[in-house]
Motif scaffolding. Structure first.
Motif, short mmCIF file in Angstrom:
data_model
loop_
_atom_site.label_atom_id
_atom_site.label_comp_id
_atom_site.label_asym_id
_atom_site.label_seq_id
_atom_site.Cartn_x
_atom_site.Cartn_y
_atom_site.Cartn_z
N GLU A 1 -8.35 -2.59 -5.45
CA GLU A 1 -8.20 -1.43 -6.33
C GLU A 1 -9.28 -1.40 -7.42
OE1 GLU A 1 -3.39 -1.14 -5.47
OE2 GLU A 1 -4.09 -1.79 -7.45
N LYS B 1 0.18 2.89 -6.52
CA LYS B 1 -0.56 4.12 -6.77
C LYS B 1 -1.64 4.26 -5.69
CE LYS B 1 -3.08 6.44 -10.52
NZ LYS B 1 -4.45 6.45 -10.02
N ASN B 2 -1.74 5.42 -5.05
CA ASN B 2 -2.66 5.56 -3.93
C ASN B 2 -4.09 5.82 -4.40
OD1 ASN B 2 -3.44 5.72 -1.22
ND2 ASN B 2 -3.53 7.96 -1.42
N ARG C 1 2.08 3.97 4.03
CA ARG C 1 2.05 5.20 3.21
C ARG C 1 2.76 6.35 3.93
NH1 ARG C 1 -4.06 6.30 1.36
NH2 ARG C 1 -4.19 6.54 3.62
N LEU D 1 0.84 -1.20 0.00
CA LEU D 1 0.00 0.00 0.00
C LEU D 1 0.87 1.25 0.00
CD1 LEU D 1 -2.74 -1.18 2.52
CD2 LEU D 1 -3.04 -0.78 0.06
N SER D 2 2.09 1.13 0.52
CA SER D 2 3.01 2.27 0.55
C SER D 2 3.65 2.52 -0.80
CB SER D 2 4.10 2.03 1.60
OG SER D 2 3.52 1.78 2.85
N TRP E 1 -6.64 5.24 -1.99
CA TRP E 1 -7.39 5.14 -0.73
C TRP E 1 -7.40 6.45 0.03
CZ3 TRP E 1 -10.08 1.00 -1.16
CH2 TRP E 1 -9.56 -0.10 -1.86
#
Lengths: 354, 354
Positions: A344, A28-29, A50, A24-25, A31
């Motif tokens: 996603e 592509k974000n 993140r 998640l870090s 969230w």
């Protein structure tokens, strides 16, 4: 601009949950809030995700309020109980356990293969496949599209991290005990003696050994892991009559499941055509030059996203059969990565709908 | 009373030769003189055999004078040159290399399966099968007699001692280097870095890895080891049309080759019937109770004579197919033991003729 959806990671402190925070870090974000959830024992711990330090919350119904997507990386019985609770609180559950994989009302999704199935979720639950199935199916699906799959004969080489962090610790403990004793493995019984009684989650020592067993005993002498390969391959590919025979074996590898695949198709195959199909397939890296020492191996695949595929040969005695070898990171594509990819797809759906 | 025949052991100081001296010391004695022969480099060394200290002689034509049976445990090219010389000096050669295995005038003998073939030796040479073939075929032959074999799909888990003592030393060196570093195998490239450049006889690190390669590259991307499994299974069983697909993989095991076997027969099979056939078969030990943790594993099979067979299942989708797992000591039945058994058949023939 629309608000980004809220994600919950249930089982955030386990082996797969830890990889999930890394993923998640780096991905592509998509969230807004990310909420880390684990057993009450782990609640209050902090984890980096993140670039933020997040405090782990205890698993309880209220923890899912306001959550759009809840990922579950927990044992079957925990998922069976808590995924429906997350759904009742308004979330879509993406579950990495075996609890719902064979449920007709729960799609089993591999985004490179059947992404359209995410919308077919009458229970609000989407299942993630078993780690060995995922590693293998990513390579087999493009060949199925090319030649029409009829049968799979599989033999696995499964890493100890498939049994969780305790599996990794057990192997490292055993390797420390045997290091330096150069007759170990050459005489009967001496590995068992050196390793001692602490076998961790395995039925036998893993150091200097291969153990032809993973999972629990089912009818006909099959292991649950072997039946998962059959049932999940059929469901993901939409081939209810696919013939599958698998033998699951645990080996002295930390992370990276491998599978020797013998695949029989409806039409004649050729090795170069198969390589071409795999070169262009999503989620696959082709490593097939034995003369140059290039073939798929766990020490290279660990920490990477794709399934590594090589050793592609047309069977000498059957022009419709291919033999190949596949290796993938069982904690990434085999678990956290595929879950993240499904989540996603859901995030895109939520963002488009808002 | 007749004189006992004279035996020469060529390659007496190698990994297999060392096991051969142990075997000759423990088996029923059928030999008069035993002569140990090796490369000039090893000549003059001493070895214990049958309680006697023997001096190793250099390999030269005169060393075979008066020898009745000459066993060869040496590289292919040494056998190719020297086995005919031993024959020209009056010996029968029993060769454990690949030099003569596919020669139509050289029988490939497994005493439990085709002992009558020892008499069919127009060149005076009898070949011993490859170690992986031997481990597997001992278990498959009784099932063939029961059900009529049509096809084999094989995946191997081969020990490093199959590459000789240098293979064993390489694995132990690598295990010493990695012991104590608990992140090894969890991150990309770190096993390669820890092991360094000394890969010994292998194309990649063996510690914490599986390497889907053994032997040399042949047409169609097959390895020589994979083709041996096909060619030798056909010859030993007398089935020139047997379909065989094999993938050979080296694993982090010192001694004990394993094979996952998918065998298709001409008639319907049942798992209990297969177990019964294997219970009564020579050279086989049945270990098939997964609930009790009983399945064949290298740490148990090492140092023993039989092939350990278990995980016997009838394929769910094909009533004519069985899946099973076999493990055997690649230096004993896979090499020295089978050679010794062939030589003992010859000894009985010589003693009867005198």
């Amino acid at each position: 601009m629309a608000t980004l959806p809220t994600l919950a990671v249930v089982g955030a402190t386990g082996a797969v949950g830890t990889v999930m925070c890394d993923l998640l870090s780096s991905r592509k974000n998509v969230w807004g809030e990310i909420r880390l959830i684990a057993s009450p024992r782990s609640a209050g711990q902090t984890r980096m995700c993140r670039g933020e330090e997040l405090t782990v919350q205890a698993l309880r119904a209220e923890a899912f309020d306001g959550v759009d997507v809840a990922m579950f990386d927990v044992p079957d019985e925990v998922s069976a109980q808590w995924a429906p609770i997350a759904v009742s609180r308004g979330a879509v559950a993406v579950d990495n356990s075996a609890a719902f994989r064979t449920d007709r009302d729960v799609p089993l999704v591999v985004p490179e293969i059947n992404p359209e199935q995410v919308r077919n979720r009458p229970k609000g639950i989407i299942a993630n496949a078993n780690c060995t199935t995922l590693t293998m199916i990513i390579a087999v699906a493009p060949l199925h599209r090319e030649y029409g799959l009829r049968e799979l004969v599989l033999a696995s080489y499964q890493a100890v991290s498939g049994a969780g962090q305790v599996g990794v610790d057990t192997l490292h403990d055993q390797l420390s005990k045997i290091a330096g004793d150069r007759v170990l493995g050459s005489r009967p019984g001496n590995v068992r003696q050196a390793v001692g009684d602490d076998l961790g989650p395995f039925p036998a020592p893993m150091a200097l050994n291969v153990v032809p067993w993973a999972g629990s005993l089912r009818d006909g002498g099959w292991s649950s892991e072997e039946l998962k390969l059959r049932n999940e391959s059929r469901k993901i590919l939409g081939l209810p009559d696919l013939k599958v025979s698998a033998t699951c074996v645990r080996v002295s590898v930390v992370t990276g499941h491998s599978v020797a695949v013998h695949a029989v198709f409806g039409t004649e195959v050729d090795a170069e055509g198969a390589r071409e199909a795999l070169r262009n397939a999503p989620g696959v890296i082709l490593v097939d030059d034995p003369a140059a020492g290039e073939f798929p191996m766990p020490i290279d695949a660990v920490g990477t996203d794709p399934s590594w595929v090589g050793r592609i040969r047309r069977s000498i005695d059957d022009p419709r059969a291919l033999d190949l070898f596949v290796t993938g990171d069982n904690l990434r594509k085999g678990a956290a990565l595929n879950t993240a990819q499904i989540a996603e797809l859901l995030a895109a759906e939520f963002i488009a709908a808002r």
